[in-house]
Motif scaffolding. Structure first.
Motif, PDB file in Angstrom:
ATOM      1  N   ALA A 151       0.847  -1.239  -0.294  1.00 22.74           N
ATOM      2  CA  ALA A 151      -0.145  -0.155  -0.195  1.00 22.74           C
ATOM      3  C   ALA A 151       0.991   1.263  -0.371  1.00 22.74           C
ATOM      4  CB  ALA A 151      -1.103  -0.079   0.864  1.00 22.74           C
ATOM      5  N   GLU A 152       1.935   1.263   0.996  1.00 23.75           N
ATOM      6  CA  GLU A 152       2.964   2.292   0.862  1.00 23.75           C
ATOM      7  C   GLU A 152       3.399   2.744  -0.998  1.00 23.75           C
ATOM      8  OE1 GLU A 152       4.363   1.934   5.369  1.00 23.75           O
ATOM      9  OE2 GLU A 152       5.899   0.520   3.066  1.00 23.75           O
ATOM     10  N   ALA A 153       3.930   1.575  -1.551  1.00 27.31           N
ATOM     11  CA  ALA A 153       4.217   1.968  -2.785  1.00 27.31           C
ATOM     12  C   ALA A 153       3.121   2.321  -3.321  1.00 27.31           C
ATOM     13  CB  ALA A 153       4.902   0.834  -3.465  1.00 27.31           C
ATOM     14  N   ASP A 154       2.246   1.678  -3.043  1.00 23.19           N
ATOM     15  CA  ASP A 154       1.215   2.178  -4.455  1.00 23.19           C
ATOM     16  C   ASP A 154       0.598   3.983  -3.579  1.00 23.19           C
ATOM     17  OD1 ASP A 154      -0.982   1.306  -6.015  1.00 23.19           O
ATOM     18  OD2 ASP A 154      -2.485   2.191  -4.550  1.00 23.19           O
ATOM     19  N   ALA A 155       0.728   4.638  -2.906  1.00 18.54           N
ATOM     20  CA  ALA A 155       0.443   5.971  -2.127  1.00 18.54           C
ATOM     21  C   ALA A 155       1.298   6.695  -3.650  1.00 18.54           C
ATOM     22  CB  ALA A 155       0.648   5.772  -0.696  1.00 18.54           C
ATOM     23  N   LEU A 156       3.198   6.399  -3.091  1.00 15.56           N
ATOM     24  CA  LEU A 156       4.242   6.212  -4.033  1.00 15.56           C
ATOM     25  C   LEU A 156       3.350   6.606  -5.357  1.00 15.56           C
ATOM     26  CD1 LEU A 156       6.680   7.702  -3.971  1.00 15.56           C
ATOM     27  CD2 LEU A 156       7.486   5.730  -4.500  1.00 15.56           C
ATOM     28  N   ASN A 157       2.974   4.882  -5.980  1.00 19.05           N
ATOM     29  CA  ASN A 157       2.659   5.826  -7.083  1.00 19.05           C
ATOM     30  C   ASN A 157       1.593   6.649  -7.934  1.00 19.05           C
ATOM     31  OD1 ASN A 157       0.850   4.068  -9.315  1.00 19.05           O
ATOM     32  ND2 ASN A 157       2.826   4.074 -10.497  1.00 19.05           N
ATOM     33  N   SER A 158       0.969   7.181  -6.591  1.00 23.88           N
ATOM     34  CA  SER A 158      -0.647   8.198  -6.859  1.00 23.88           C
ATOM     35  C   SER A 158       0.001   9.483  -7.037  1.00 23.88           C
ATOM     36  CB  SER A 158      -1.371   7.395  -5.880  1.00 23.88           C
ATOM     37  OG  SER A 158      -1.888   6.906  -6.045  1.00 23.88           O
ATOM     38  N   MET A 159       0.958   8.997  -6.619  1.00 22.71           N
ATOM     39  CA  MET A 159       2.002  10.837  -5.673  1.00 22.71           C
ATOM     40  C   MET A 159       2.650  10.957  -7.373  1.00 22.71           C
ATOM     41  SD  MET A 159       3.804  10.946  -2.297  1.00 22.71           S
ATOM     42  CE  MET A 159       3.814  12.689  -2.790  1.00 22.71           C
ATOM     43  N   LEU A 160       3.349  10.262  -8.047  1.00 27.02           N
ATOM     44  CA  LEU A 160       3.733  10.120  -8.714  1.00 27.02           C
ATOM     45  C   LEU A 160       3.343  10.531 -10.758  1.00 27.02           C
ATOM     46  CD1 LEU A 160       7.071   7.720  -8.050  1.00 27.02           C
ATOM     47  CD2 LEU A 160       7.271  10.191  -7.851  1.00 27.02           C
ATOM     48  N   LYS A 161       2.788   9.414 -10.627  1.00 33.28           N
ATOM     49  CA  LYS A 161       1.455   9.124 -11.755  1.00 33.28           C
ATOM     50  C   LYS A 161       0.440   9.702 -11.744  1.00 33.28           C
ATOM     51  CE  LYS A 161      -0.113   5.330 -12.555  1.00 33.28           C
ATOM     52  NZ  LYS A 161      -1.937   5.054 -13.439  1.00 33.28           N
ATOM     53  N   ASP A 162      -0.327  10.042 -10.810  1.00 31.50           N
ATOM     54  CA  ASP A 162      -1.630  10.830 -11.044  1.00 31.50           C
ATOM     55  C   ASP A 162      -1.705  12.141 -10.528  1.00 31.50           C
ATOM     56  OD1 ASP A 162      -3.012   8.265 -11.469  1.00 31.50           O
ATOM     57  OD2 ASP A 162      -3.568   7.316  -9.314  1.00 31.50           O
ATOM     58  N   ALA A 163      -0.790  12.005  -9.540  1.00 36.36           N
ATOM     59  CA  ALA A 163      -0.123  13.571  -8.884  1.00 36.36           C
ATOM     60  C   ALA A 163       0.669  14.666  -9.965  1.00 36.36           C
ATOM     61  CB  ALA A 163       0.271  13.872  -7.771  1.00 36.36           C
ATOM     62  N   SER A 164       1.311  14.012 -10.758  1.00 38.16           N
ATOM     63  CA  SER A 164       2.321  14.384 -11.856  1.00 38.16           C
ATOM     64  C   SER A 164       3.119  14.404 -11.141  1.00 38.16           C
ATOM     65  CB  SER A 164       1.122  15.747 -12.489  1.00 38.16           C
ATOM     66  OG  SER A 164       0.079  15.535 -13.389  1.00 38.16           O
ATOM     67  N   TRP A 165       3.810  13.914 -10.580  1.00 37.23           N
ATOM     68  CA  TRP A 165       5.487  13.839  -9.820  1.00 37.23           C
ATOM     69  C   TRP A 165       6.054  14.128 -10.710  1.00 37.23           C
ATOM     70  CZ3 TRP A 165       6.973  17.671  -6.559  1.00 37.23           C
ATOM     71  CH2 TRP A 165       6.524  19.170  -5.723  1.00 37.23           C
ATOM     72  N   PHE A 166       6.035  12.528 -11.312  1.00 42.97           N
ATOM     73  CA  PHE A 166       7.352  12.178 -12.645  1.00 42.97           C
ATOM     74  C   PHE A 166       7.173  13.715 -13.313  1.00 42.97           C
ATOM     75  CE2 PHE A 166       8.883  10.354 -15.646  1.00 42.97           C
ATOM     76  CZ  PHE A 166       9.521   9.519 -15.641  1.00 42.97           C
ATOM     77  N   ASP A 167       6.377  14.176 -13.706  1.00 38.77           N
ATOM     78  CA  ASP A 167       6.418  14.852 -14.321  1.00 38.77           C
ATOM     79  C   ASP A 167       7.647  16.076 -14.256  1.00 38.77           C
ATOM     80  OD1 ASP A 167       5.758  13.507 -16.329  1.00 38.77           O
ATOM     81  OD2 ASP A 167       3.645  14.852 -16.057  1.00 38.77           O
ATOM     82  N   THR A 168       7.238  16.568 -12.644  1.00 37.80           N
ATOM     83  CA  THR A 168       8.040  17.506 -11.697  1.00 37.80           C
ATOM     84  C   THR A 168       8.974  17.366 -11.664  1.00 37.80           C
ATOM     85  OG1 THR A 168       5.740  18.448 -11.057  1.00 37.80           O
ATOM     86  CG2 THR A 168       7.373  19.391 -10.287  1.00 37.80           C
ATOM     87  N   LEU A 169       9.867  16.152 -10.951  1.00 38.16           N
ATOM     88  CA  LEU A 169      10.521  15.546 -10.930  1.00 38.16           C
ATOM     89  C   LEU A 169      11.717  15.372 -12.187  1.00 38.16           C
ATOM     90  CD1 LEU A 169      10.266  13.246  -8.307  1.00 38.16           C
ATOM     91  CD2 LEU A 169      10.860  14.845  -7.328  1.00 38.16           C
ATOM     92  N   THR A 170      11.293  14.998 -13.340  1.00 42.82           N
ATOM     93  CA  THR A 170      11.995  14.607 -14.364  1.00 42.82           C
ATOM     94  C   THR A 170      12.151  15.738 -15.524  1.00 42.82           C
ATOM     95  OG1 THR A 170      10.764  13.930 -15.811  1.00 42.82           O
ATOM     96  CG2 THR A 170      11.857  12.097 -14.010  1.00 42.82           C
ATOM     97  N   ALA A 171      11.712  16.482 -14.942  1.00 43.02           N
ATOM     98  CA  ALA A 171      10.889  18.131 -16.031  1.00 43.02           C
ATOM     99  C   ALA A 171      11.220  17.189 -17.453  1.00 43.02           C
ATOM    100  CB  ALA A 171      12.561  18.915 -15.733  1.00 43.02           C
ATOM    101  N   GLY A 172      11.057  16.780 -17.667  1.00 43.60           N
ATOM    102  CA  GLY A 172      10.980  16.138 -19.442  1.00 43.60           C
ATOM    103  C   GLY A 172      12.003  15.564 -19.943  1.00 43.60           C
ATOM    104  N   LYS A 173      13.183  15.076 -18.958  1.00 43.96           N
ATOM    105  CA  LYS A 173      14.301  14.474 -19.471  1.00 43.96           C
ATOM    106  C   LYS A 173      13.682  13.118 -18.484  1.00 43.96           C
ATOM    107  CE  LYS A 173      16.732  17.810 -17.470  1.00 43.96           C
ATOM    108  NZ  LYS A 173      16.218  19.260 -17.112  1.00 43.96           N
TER     109      LYS A 173
END
Length: 368
Positions: A151-173
């Motif tokens: 569940a902890e891993a799923d919560a992190l996935n929600s942050m990275l994918k659903d809340a678009s933090w992956f895009d923020t952290l990578t800046a499109g790189k």
């Protein structure tokens, strides 16, 4: 093996995820940004003999011995400046990478150490399994995630994918993932990084947890036990599935150094390299051998593990052209990476993401 509180864990982690999402999105005050970082703090000490350097004043996790809040998923993943500013710095520094260290979710070993307490857990941490008073068996060797850990891993996935933090952290790189070959990290990566546009996954021996003594930190072989091995015994404990069978979604490359491994497991750390700051003797990320060549009955020292972290950084610059890398690893190895780049040690909580901007200030010859 029994997992704990499936529905309860999921409900609790969902509420935790919502709170964390709000925290991570909280904007920083301009006055805070101005105080935390100046142009001068980004300069490199010419007398610093570390082969890697990290600019100061970018992340709250740098304050490990000062006024740091407790470990956990911090606002903006600990950034003290905007992520746009962090990527401006990343782009301006030659030979730099943004390394995003992720600790695995709660594993059976973490759960048992909390439930049993330090005294009783000390009696069991070197065993292959534990049976509680109700007759429930728990696997300690190469420990899996609990329901809470999933569940902890799923919560992190929600942050990275659903809340678009992956895009923020990578800046499109372009970004890749490097993952420890222990089950709890492979399970965490499968869940936390699901559906993210990573260019490649690499399973890497040198990002494992502190080696030796504790069986939860021993890894299973890549291959299944042979048919004539009725006891299913390979290495320190019995198991029925090797890594390839248990995790078919990953590739487990064997990349030994160009010279032979020794019979002493301690000398095989860093792929058997005597100098982890020298050129790599491997052909890429991977495992050193099919079976675990590193686990011993003696616990790895901090100095030994920091040397292993330096070896990983050397290979990261050798084999990964991307400027952004996610590393799914362990609390001990996270601490050692920070020490290797001259930062204070920091112990993250389960699935906490710890960012560090690293510049290589000494270059080495190409791999042999």
């Amino acid at each position: 093996m029994k997992h704990i509180g499936g529905m309860a864990a999921a409900a609790l982690l969902m509420s935790m995820a919502l709170v964390t999402l709000a925290h991570a999105a909280r904007p920083l005050e301009r006055s805070t940004i101005g105080k935390e970082i100046t142009q001068g703090s980004l300069s490199i000490d010419k007398h610093d003999k570390h082969p890697y350097h990290t600019p100061s004043g970018l992340f709250i996790q740098e304050r490990a011995s000062k006024q740091l809040p407790g470990p956990g998923q911090h606002f903006s993943f600990g950034a003290l400046v905007t992520w746009e500013r962090i990527h401006q710095i990343l782009d301006s520094l030659p030979d730099a990478k943004l390394v995003l260290l992720i600790r695995h979710g709660q594993a059976v070993s973490n759960y048992l150490s909390d439930v049993l307490g330090p005294d009783d857990w000390f009696k069991w941490e070197t065993k292959c399994g534990y049976t509680d008073a109700n007759g429930t068996s728990w696997g300690i060797f190469d420990a899996d995630l609990t329901d809470m850990g999933q569940a902890e891993a799923d919560a992190l996935n929600s942050m990275l994918k659903d809340a678009s933090w992956f895009d923020t952290l990578t800046a499109g790189k372009p970004a890749r993932a490097v993952v420890s070959p222990l089950s709890r990290c492979l399970e965490t990566a499968t869940i936390a990084l699901k559906d993210l546009p990573l260019v490649e996954y690499n399973i890497e021996e040198n990002v494992r947890e502190t080696l030796g003594e504790d069986t939860c930190d021993a890894r299973r072989a890549v291959s299944d036990p042979t048919a004539d091995d009725k006891e299913h015994l390979q290495g320190v404990c019995k198991f029925r599935l090797g890594l390839r069978s248990k995790f078919p979604q990953f590739s487990f490359n064997i990349t030994p150094p160009h010279h032979h491994m020794t019979e002493d497991p301690a000398s095989n750390v860093n792929g058997g390299d005597d100098d982890p700051t020298g050129p790599s003797r491997r052909e890429g990320f991977g495992l050193l051998t099919d079976k675990d060549p590193l686990w011993t009955e003696d616990r790895e020292t901090q100095g030994h593990q920091t040397k292993r972290a330096l070896s990983f950084l050397r290979d990261l610059w050798t084999f990964a052209p991307e400027k952004v890398v996610f590393v799914v690893t362990h609390s001990g190895f996270t601490r050692s990476v920070l020490l290797a780049v001259g930062r204070e040690p920091y112990r993250p909580q389960n699935t906490e993401l710890v960012p560090v901007l690293v510049q290589r200030v000494q270059s080495f010859p190409a791999a042999l």
